[in-house]
Design an enzyme around this catalytic site. Structure first.
Site, PDB file in Angstrom:
ATOM      1  N   ASN A   1       0.770  -0.938   0.028  1.00  0.00           N
ATOM      2  CA  ASN A   1      -0.174  -0.114   0.061  1.00  0.00           C
ATOM      3  C   ASN A   1       1.015   1.524  -0.127  1.00  0.00           C
ATOM      4  OD1 ASN A   1      -1.954   1.906   0.608  1.00  0.00           O
ATOM      5  ND2 ASN A   1      -2.316   1.332   2.565  1.00  0.00           N
TER       6      ASN A   1
ATOM      7  N   LYS B   1      -0.073   4.068  -0.087  1.00  0.00           N
ATOM      8  CA  LYS B   1      -0.454   5.539   0.452  1.00  0.00           C
ATOM      9  C   LYS B   1      -0.304   6.728  -0.645  1.00  0.00           C
ATOM     10  CE  LYS B   1       0.085   3.497   4.774  1.00  0.00           C
ATOM     11  NZ  LYS B   1       0.051   3.439   6.116  1.00  0.00           N
TER      12      LYS B   1
ATOM     13  N   HIS C   1      -9.722   0.862   5.151  1.00  0.00           N
ATOM     14  CA  HIS C   1      -8.260   1.118   5.714  1.00  0.00           C
ATOM     15  C   HIS C   1      -8.241   1.906   6.809  1.00  0.00           C
ATOM     16  CE1 HIS C   1      -3.954   2.344   6.245  1.00  0.00           C
ATOM     17  NE2 HIS C   1      -3.698   1.361   5.669  1.00  0.00           N
TER      18      HIS C   1
ATOM     19  N   GLU D   1      -6.676   4.606   7.836  1.00  0.00           N
ATOM     20  CA  GLU D   1      -6.705   5.808   7.767  1.00  0.00           C
ATOM     21  C   GLU D   1      -7.963   6.544   7.107  1.00  0.00           C
ATOM     22  OE1 GLU D   1      -2.920   5.489   5.492  1.00  0.00           O
ATOM     23  OE2 GLU D   1      -1.870   4.852   7.477  1.00  0.00           O
TER      24      GLU D   1
ATOM     25  N   GLU E   1      -5.355  -5.411  10.803  1.00  0.00           N
ATOM     26  CA  GLU E   1      -4.299  -4.341  11.041  1.00  0.00           C
ATOM     27  C   GLU E   1      -4.432  -3.653  12.534  1.00  0.00           C
ATOM     28  OE1 GLU E   1      -2.077  -3.024   7.141  1.00  0.00           O
ATOM     29  OE2 GLU E   1      -4.323  -1.855   7.369  1.00  0.00           O
TER      30      GLU E   1
ATOM     31  N   GLY F   1       2.347   2.276  10.768  1.00  0.00           N
ATOM     32  CA  GLY F   1       3.390   3.335  10.282  1.00  0.00           C
ATOM     33  C   GLY F   1       3.927   3.880  11.744  1.00  0.00           C
TER      34      GLY F   1
ATOM     35  N   SER G   1       3.554  -1.919  10.342  1.00  0.00           N
ATOM     36  CA  SER G   1       4.837  -1.800  10.435  1.00  0.00           C
ATOM     37  C   SER G   1       5.481  -3.302  10.143  1.00  0.00           C
ATOM     38  CB  SER G   1       5.131  -1.300  11.843  1.00  0.00           C
ATOM     39  OG  SER G   1       4.688  -0.048  12.140  1.00  0.00           O
TER      40      SER G   1
HETATM   41  C1  PEP Z   1      -0.772  -0.068   5.931  1.00  0.00           C
HETATM   42  O1  PEP Z   1      -0.781   0.985   5.258  1.00  0.00           O
HETATM   43  O2  PEP Z   1      -1.716  -0.854   5.772  1.00  0.00           O
HETATM   44  C2  PEP Z   1       0.181  -0.299   6.769  1.00  0.00           C
HETATM   45  C3  PEP Z   1       0.107  -1.568   7.396  1.00  0.00           C
HETATM   46  O3  PEP Z   1       1.224   0.409   6.846  1.00  0.00           O
HETATM   47  P1  PEP Z   1       2.863   0.409   7.537  1.00  0.00           P
HETATM   48  O4  PEP Z   1       3.213  -0.950   6.945  1.00  0.00           O
HETATM   49  O5  PEP Z   1       3.568   1.523   7.235  1.00  0.00           O
HETATM   50  O6  PEP Z   1       2.507   0.331   9.151  1.00  0.00           O
END
Ligand code: PEP
Length: 250
Positions: free
Chosen positions: A9, A11, A95, A97, A167, A173, A212
């Protein structure tokens, strides 16, 4: 046997030049990825470019979001038919975000999920708890609620046509991670929730872990029985690191 999936992803990152270099880097290393399915989810404006660059490879294309409406006067939105038009296979919905920064509700996420299914694309449904929800011991309650709304909307068969990404929001992040055991517990809980409706759907549905993830922590996660790959944010922006994650998921 569920085929592992690793989806990057990206972003809101990249330029025409950098996304081209990233895709070329991934393509160059794909010969070392044997069983995992690999997908990239660029920003909307780069989807068409990336679609052309990955033509003839096994790399799949995903979008990061979609409108719930089919078409029309919805300034700034992108319809699923457009995503299909440019060659998307996957669409991320819900997601964290989108949920936390743009106010997407469980109901809106379910509408988007249904819209993606209707178009014949594969939704990647993100679920996961906030830090305060985990601290209050409510992670299962939250994930169950997020899942149930979608099951109610599209039925268990509809959920079986998609992919789920667990997640924990507080690990996205932030560099923080759950232990592989904590992740496995959450994944097993999700699979049991699906199994309460249909055992074979539960068995066949891929459940990715995200938050992460990098090439050092994915091996410990990927060996767990109910973890079928990863949804990768920051670490998917470097071809070598992303490929190392894909190999670890193999
Ligand atoms: C994500 O964007 O779904 C994500 C898990 O980001 P990151 O790996 O940067 O934590």
């Amino acid at each position: 046997m569920r085929q592992p999936l690793v989806a990057g992803n990206w972003k809101m990152n990249g330029t025409l030049e950098s996304v081209t270099a990233l895709v070329e880097g991934i393509k160059a290393g794909m010969g070392s990825v044997f069983t995992a399915e690999v997908a990239v989810c660029p920003p909307f404006v780069y989807l068409d470019t990336v679609a052309r660059l990955i033509q003839g490879t096994s790399i799949a294309l995903g979008a990061q979001n979609v409108a719930k409406e089919e078409r029309g006067a919805f300034t700034g939105e992108i319809a699923v038919s457009m995503l299909k038009d440019v060659g998307c296979n996957y669409v991320i919905v819900g997601h964290s975000e989108r949920r936390t920064l743009y106010g997407e509700t469980d109901a809106l996420v379910a509408d988007k999920y249904a819209r993606v299914l209707e178009a014949g694309l594969t939704p990647i449904l993100c679920v996961g708890e906030l830090l305060e929800e985990r601290e209050a011991g409510k992670e299962e309650e939250v994930v169950a609620r997020q899942l149930d709304v979608v099951i109610e909307k599209v039925g268990i068969a509809g959920v079986g046509k998609g992919v789920i990404a667990y997640e924990p929001v507080w690990t996205i992040g932030t560099g923080k991670t759950v232990t592989p055991e904590q992740a496995q517990d959450a994944h097993a809980f999700i699979r049991q929730r699906l199994a309460a409706h249909d055992g074979s759907v539960a068995e066949a549905t891929r459940i990715l872990y995200g938050g992460s993830v990098n090439s050092s922590n994915l091996p410990g996660l990927a060996e767990k029985a109910d973890i079928d790959g990863g949804l990768i944010g920051g670490a998917s922006l470097k071809a070598d690191e992303f490929l190392a994650i894909c190999r670890a998921a193999d």
